[in-house]
Design an enzyme around this catalytic site. Structure first.
Site, PDB file in Angstrom:
ATOM      1  NE  ARG A 122      55.261  37.502   8.779  1.00 47.23           N
ATOM      2  CZ  ARG A 122      56.124  36.544   8.528  1.00 47.23           C
ATOM      3  NH1 ARG A 122      57.302  36.825   7.993  1.00 47.23           N
ATOM      4  NH2 ARG A 122      55.835  35.286   8.819  1.00 47.23           N
ATOM      5  CD  GLN A 127      54.281  41.765  16.677  1.00 47.05           C
ATOM      6  OE1 GLN A 127      53.998  41.937  17.862  1.00 47.05           O
ATOM      7  NE2 GLN A 127      55.487  42.014  16.208  1.00 47.05           N
ATOM      8  CG  ASP A 130      52.453  36.237  11.505  1.00 49.58           C
ATOM      9  OD1 ASP A 130      52.172  35.435  10.598  1.00 49.58           O
ATOM     10  OD2 ASP A 130      53.547  36.827  11.578  1.00 49.58           O
ATOM     11  CB  SER A 133      54.784  34.057  13.061  1.00 48.35           C
ATOM     12  OG  SER A 133      55.361  35.008  12.194  1.00 48.35           O
ATOM     13  CE1 TYR A 230      56.916  37.012   4.568  1.00 49.80           C
ATOM     14  CE2 TYR A 230      56.219  39.234   4.027  1.00 49.80           C
ATOM     15  CZ  TYR A 230      55.971  38.019   4.625  1.00 49.80           C
ATOM     16  OH  TYR A 230      54.797  37.809   5.290  1.00 49.80           O
TER      17      TYR A 230
END
Length: 381
Positions: A122, A127, A130, A133, A230
């Site tokens: 991350r 991004q 990902d 996500s 996290y």
């Protein structure tokens, strides 16, 4: 350079690893794209759309993957599939590596270079790759839609000549990507929304979406986040205090959405049988962590359980319930990663083995399991 997209062999997987848009972009990298006929049908993509984008169609999976340099998939390949891949092929998918040592060993023995998209770090440059996500965002949205569908009343407050209908109360447990989207969706539908999370940073995010934050905010809570963003596993003492607060709150809720996951660990149990029994008749619990053991004690994968008049929704593969959108986002995640593995001048596969993205996601290479989180287990065998 040949890139293959076969049909997913898991009948419960409706997503596909490429769309006509990403096919065009992959061709722009210099690739020949071969797609097995029917690969996109469950995501609403017809074969002719792929053909018009420039892909070649193969009638069988073996024809699609024959001599492919890169194989793009949604799910980890089976042993039968691996037998049809050429040695050294890059296989990129959602690999679900935790607890699946035998599957990792099989990929290593097949001689493929396997990359797990869900291990993407991350960081800013990753991004766009990902998948956790992109898919969790859809899962959070769908969880509220599924909860609303099972709930026998309206979500927004409605003022009518016959009287006023109060707004439903929705409680979201876990304010990561899925949880935040669940909050936003429930708010858009007019519900009164509350949420909880063990990460201090989540409080501001929850409140920015117009929901109320519910948590025991002591010293342990203030330290409850890893460097990667996290959630940490909390102490037994904190869990007991939080459970007491949550138990009193859940009893007043109409819909509860649970989204809490810890990478590489079973999902934490957040909603007990007693909590479910405290809820009103007709209430709903939607457990997005059911495939990892579930946040709700009574949740069962692939089932809607009814206990004491409360429905516990445990759908598998929730992003796949929005297959067209999920495939579109996943295919873009894949393209962005593949782009980093190709030399734009020679238009051939050119993996930079010292790239942090490669190091973070590469599971197998040259006949061995090489990822540091999984290799030691095999080294001792």
């Amino acid at each position: 350079m040949k890139i293959a997209i076969p049909v997913e062999t898991d009948e419960a997987e409706p997503r596909v690893a490429a769309t006509p848009d990403t096919v065009k972009r992959l061709i722009g990298l210099g690739a020949d794209i071969v797609i097995q006929q029917g690969a996109g049908l469950t995501s609403g993509i017809r074969d002719n759309e792929y053909a018009e984008a420039g892909a070649k169609l193969a009638s069988a999976a073996t024809d699609a993957v024959a001599d492919a340099d890169i194989v793009l998939k949604v799910r980890r390949p089976t042993a039968e599939e691996l037998a049809t891949y050429k040695k050294g092929a890059l296989v990129i998918a959602i690999m679900d590596p935790y607890g699946n040592d035998a599957a990792l060993k099989a990929m290593a023995e097949a001689g493929v270079t396997a990359f797990a998209m869900e291990l993407m770090p991350r960081i800013t440059r990753a991004q766009v790759m990902d998948v956790l996500s992109s898919q969790a965002n859809l899962a959070g949205y769908r969880a509220v839609i599924d909860g609303a569908a099972e709930y026998g009343r309206a979500l927004p407050m409605m003022m009518t000549a016959a009287g006023t209908v109060p707004a439903a109360k929705v409680f979201v447990m876990g304010a990561g990507v899925a949880g935040l989207q669940a909050i936003a969706t429930a708010r858009r539908l007019g519900a009164v929304v509350t949420a909880t999370d063990v990460r201090p940073a989540a409080k501001e995010q929850v409140e920015s979406l117009g929901a109320k934050f519910v948590a025991v905010q002591d010293e342990e809570f203030k330290q409850a986040e890893t460097a990667g963003g996290y959630a940490k596993e909390m102490s037994k003492e904190y869990q007991a205090k939080q459970a007491e607060l949550v138990a009193s709150h859940i009893a007043k809720q109409d819909i509860v959405v649970t989204t809490a996951l810890i990478p590489g660990r079973p999902a934490p149990k957040l909603v007990s049988k007693e909590m479910v029994e405290s809820m009103k008749q007709g209430s709903v619990v939607v457990d997005l962590a059911v495939e990892r053991g579930g946040n709700c004690e009574l949740a069962k994968p692939g089932e809607v359980v009814v206990h004491n008049g409360v429905k516990i929704v445990g759908h598998n593969n929730v992003p796949g319930r929005l297959a067209a959108t999920a495939s579109s986002l996943y295919a873009k995640n894949l393209f962005a990663f593949v782009e980093t593995l190709v030399d734009k001048n020679s238009k051939s596969v050119a993996v930079k083995w010292d790239d942090e993205l490669v190091k973070a996601t590469c599971l197998t290479k040259d006949g061995a399991v090489v990822h540091p989180s999984f290799a030691p287990k095999h080294a001792a065998e």
